[in-house]
Design an enzyme around this catalytic site. Sequence first.
Site, short mmCIF file in Angstrom:
data_model
loop_
_atom_site.label_atom_id
_atom_site.label_comp_id
_atom_site.label_asym_id
_atom_site.label_seq_id
_atom_site.Cartn_x
_atom_site.Cartn_y
_atom_site.Cartn_z
N CYS A 246 2.03 -52.70 5.20
CA CYS A 246 2.07 -51.93 6.46
C CYS A 246 1.52 -50.57 6.12
CB CYS A 246 3.59 -51.57 6.66
SG CYS A 246 4.50 -53.23 7.14
N GLY B 261 7.35 -55.42 12.17
CA GLY B 261 6.21 -56.23 12.36
C GLY B 261 5.16 -55.64 13.34
N SER B 262 4.56 -56.27 14.19
CA SER B 262 3.22 -55.75 14.89
C SER B 262 3.92 -55.03 16.21
CB SER B 262 2.67 -57.07 15.48
OG SER B 262 3.13 -57.76 16.54
N ASN C 71 5.40 -60.16 4.34
CA ASN C 71 4.61 -59.25 3.23
C ASN C 71 5.48 -58.65 1.95
OD1 ASN C 71 5.49 -57.38 5.17
ND2 ASN C 71 3.94 -56.11 4.49
N GLU D 147 9.68 -50.97 13.17
CA GLU D 147 8.52 -50.34 12.07
C GLU D 147 7.37 -51.22 12.37
OE1 GLU D 147 5.86 -50.58 9.65
OE2 GLU D 147 7.33 -51.33 7.99
N LEU D 148 6.42 -50.64 13.10
CA LEU D 148 5.39 -51.41 13.78
C LEU D 148 3.91 -51.34 13.01
CD1 LEU D 148 6.31 -50.65 17.47
CD2 LEU D 148 7.17 -52.48 15.87
N GLU E 105 -5.03 -52.42 13.19
CA GLU E 105 -4.51 -52.58 11.89
C GLU E 105 -5.21 -53.71 11.38
OE1 GLU E 105 -0.13 -52.81 9.80
OE2 GLU E 105 -0.18 -53.66 11.65
#
Length: 483
Positions: free
Chosen positions: A284, A230-231, A154, A250-251, A384
């Site tokens: 995010c 990511g996820s 993104n 960083e999820l 999300e």
Amino acid sequence: MTTTRRELWINGQWAAAQQHAALYSPYSGEEIAIIAEASPEEAAAAIKAAHAAFQEYRRLPAFRRSAILYRVAELIAERREELAAVVELEAAKPIQAARAEINRTIETYRFSAEAAKAITGEQVVMDAAEGGQNRLGFTIREPIGVVTAITPFNFPFNLVAHKVGPAIAAGNTIVVKPSEYTPLSALLLGELFREAGLPDGVLNVVTGSGAVLGETLTSHPLVQKVSFTGSHAIGEIIQRQAGLRRTTLELGSNAALIVDEGTDLDAVIDRCAAGAFGYNGQICISLQRVVVHRSLYSAFVERLSAAAAALPVGAPDKENTAITSLISDKAAERVTSWVEQAAAEGARIVTGGKRLDAEAGGRNVYAPTVLAEVSPSSNVWSEEVFGPVVSVLPFDTLDEAVAIVNESRYGLLAGIYTPNIHHALEAARCLHAGGVVINDIPTFRIDQMPYGGVKDSGKGTEGVMYAVHEMTQLKLIAFHTGK
């Protein structure tokens, strides 16, 4: 259209891979490039090159590391429009948003250049303890070695910069594995950094499947740290594979905003629309949940829906486009099914709730969607979405609003609009998130601020200087100065 062919960037040069795959435009579906698909062995070669380069690079003076990063920022600025066009093409990011990302990328590398000169330790008061007299103690920060970075689609320039910039500033070497959807942006960095004077092997870029390369990048014995955006599901796998190595994860997120009693809706609607629908909600900290005081609820829903319906839809290369293709067929199908699920569970689709492929002239375009009366168990509320969907619920008391926000398993950023200073401070204290934004949307981010989540939103902190600290080892130096 001429198809671009890209290999791997290892040890300061292009390295031919054994396998390749086509890259397609999310908007048109046209083939835009042939991209190397690295094998685990080729990824290991990049890690070994980074480890070899670290032996010398760790000694490069701070002023030279800083100069390299400043020069990269200059080179990106000189090619601003060209690089924005790459983001628009491979990520289907509206061109104005792509330009904004390039501007932020320039700033991130400049912050990294400044950080390279600001890595310090501190004095330790040794004689504060009995037996510490006649001793001098201080700390220094040392680079840790090879960092591997796994980045999402993104923000293919700026989120790579948030890993590459701090790593290089700290004196580390790095191997980047960009998203399979957006490899071109990361691959451009190799030659940019070489032109800026970065020694060979300090930055390496390997493209390909995360499923194929993940274990090598997270568990190779020469890797000292893994930085992943990511996820949540993939983050858990990475943490298990990384073992005792340092990780920054960083999820997922499910950013929520409280709109308190007395808020001036004229001042907030446009910002809320930007937070919910910017880059099709594929951010995010995209604004996904809004809880609005009951006295403002109906007006807020009506006005946000009108703002959503007015957003221009079209091709990402058009100057006025706000809504365009999601990154993939799978993403569009997921958003569609989640909205349908919410409606079946009683949610009211105020606007949107459908595909706009024909209207936009492209693929996988989903209408900006506002949902009301959503069940908290619906995926659009609890998970999300990563699409242009925002859900709105009413509240009566601030305690109720805070409880609604906190019930999520995610906690990256949250926000509150309020004219009441006591409510602002109460929300800041009680909202369970990595950051609380007062009188703005939780989609707000500038690149030097600390950025990290709690709960299932991950661990560790980004933001340039904070990332530098996580990419360095604190070492104590203790001198015995006398008897």
